[in-house]
Design a protein around this motif. Structure first.
Motif, short mmCIF file in Angstrom:
data_model
loop_
_atom_site.label_atom_id
_atom_site.label_comp_id
_atom_site.label_asym_id
_atom_site.label_seq_id
_atom_site.Cartn_x
_atom_site.Cartn_y
_atom_site.Cartn_z
N MET A 120 -1.40 1.00 -2.55
CA MET A 120 -2.02 -0.31 -2.61
C MET A 120 -2.26 -0.92 -1.23
O MET A 120 -3.13 -1.75 -1.05
CB MET A 120 -1.14 -1.26 -3.44
N GLY A 149 -5.98 1.62 3.02
CA GLY A 149 -7.39 1.66 2.63
C GLY A 149 -8.27 1.29 3.80
O GLY A 149 -7.79 1.15 4.93
N MET A 192 -5.63 7.88 -3.22
CA MET A 192 -5.61 7.20 -1.93
C MET A 192 -6.23 8.08 -0.85
O MET A 192 -7.03 7.62 -0.02
CB MET A 192 -4.17 6.84 -1.54
N ARG A 229 -7.90 -2.83 -5.64
CA ARG A 229 -6.97 -1.75 -5.32
C ARG A 229 -5.87 -1.57 -6.35
O ARG A 229 -5.51 -0.43 -6.70
CB ARG A 229 -6.38 -1.98 -3.93
N ARG A 272 -7.17 0.11 -9.62
CA ARG A 272 -7.50 1.52 -9.34
C ARG A 272 -6.22 2.35 -9.21
O ARG A 272 -6.13 3.45 -9.77
CB ARG A 272 -8.33 1.60 -8.05
N THR A 273 -5.25 1.86 -8.47
CA THR A 273 -4.00 2.60 -8.26
C THR A 273 -3.23 2.75 -9.56
O THR A 273 -2.71 3.84 -9.87
CB THR A 273 -3.13 1.88 -7.21
#
Length: 322
Positions: free
Chosen positions: A5, A8, A287, A46, A49-50
């Protein structure tokens, strides 16, 4: 999960990230010192998605653990049963026909992918039962692999005749979590929790079936009924995972083996730990897929394959030496 998280194209400091999550969960006001752009990046993009990657990895790993035990084959997976191939075929037909974004809106592709994958395993089990009334493991694996090859041939024909849709088909076949939102997380989360709890109720049967059909039947386990139920449950988890992420290979193959080496072969440990480690592994792979060539994104299936293929070869040669 915290690492995935935070890392990025825009880094989110762990302290600020935890502050955002705490205030979002409790419904309290986020301090003005927190950058508003970080709130949107973390909470709206994020985190969904994670978490989606985590639950998909958990579903695939649990599915792989079940298939390997039921079929007594270290290389068994959703690919062996043709689930992935069936789901891909359903999605490919929908994309080429031009109705991919109608009927159910953004859930059209996931719904068709899930249904096609689920029907595939029902078909494979049904034909295997007709060929072999005792449903021996080699019969299921043999027909599943033959059916997968047949479906892949159909996919090749579809791709060659619909060149305009080749890129979209390839992206689906390699998997991606781009654009996943909280609604996707909620659906996959419910499927994983329900499927995982039901599978845990069968952990003793899985332990017994690992030793073979004859030993299981001598103890009193109805192997035919158990195989059908467990394979359908495993396919349900695979279908739930595939429908929102596309086809992601090798997670269901590699993670259960690693878990068995770390925690032993009892399924009351193998199943939950496969889900935890599989989820963490796929979140980490996602990731890497979105950061290694940032701002470009590579399919997460390519990352898992880079790990899975060497592991697949190692398992094959390791077993052949025994």
């Amino acid at each position: 999960m915290i690492l995935c998280m935070s890392v990025g194209s825009v880094a989110v400091p762990v302290k600020e990230g935890m502050t955002i999550v705490f205030h979002k969960i409790t419904g309290t006001a986020i301090p003005d010192s927190v950058n508003p752009s970080l709130i949107s990046i973390l909470w709206e993009i994020r985190m969904p998605r994670t978490l989606c990657a985590f639950f998909v990895g958990a579903a695939l790993s649990a599915s792989g653990a079940v298939m390997q035990s039921v079929l007594q084959n270290p290389l068994a997976s959703s690919y062996t049963m043709g689930v992935s191939a069936g789901a891909t075929l359903g999605v490919a037909i929908l994309i080429v026909s031009g109705i991919a974004n109608t009927v159910l809106g953004m859930f059209t592709l996931p719904a068709v992918g899930f249904l096609a994958g689920f029907l595939t395993v029902i078909f494979v089990i049904g034909v295997a039962a007709k060929i072999d009334h005792n449903m021996q493991n080699h019969t299921i694996i043999m027909f599943g692999m033959v059916f997968s090859l047949f479906v892949n041939a159909i996919l090749t024909l579809i791709s060659s005749m619909a060149s305009d849709h080749v890129q979209r088909l390839i992206l689906w076949q390699m998997g991606s979590f781009s654009g996943r939102r909280w609604i996707h997380v909620g659906i996959v989360c419910v499927c994983v929790i329900v499927g995982g709890i039901i599978l845990m109720l069968w952990h003793r049967e899985l332990d017994i079936m690992t030793f073979g059909d004859e030993q299981a039947m001598s103890i009193g386990v109805d192997t035919k009924k158990s195989k059908v139920i467990l394979l359908v449950l495993a396919s349900f988890l695979t279908g739930a995972a595939v429908c929102f992420s596309g086809i992601i290979g090798f997670v269901d193959l590699t993670v259960p083996h690693a878990v068995r080496r770390m925690f032993g072969s009892k399924h009351k440990y193998v199943l939950p730990m496969s889900m935890v480690i599989g989820g963490a592994f796929l979140a980490l792979a996602d990731m890497i897929s979105r950061t290694i060539l940032a701002p470009r994104e590579i399919p997460v299936g390519a990352v898992t394959a880079l790990v899975g293929v060497p592991f697949f070869v190692w398992v094959y040669f390791h077993d052949s030496k025994k």
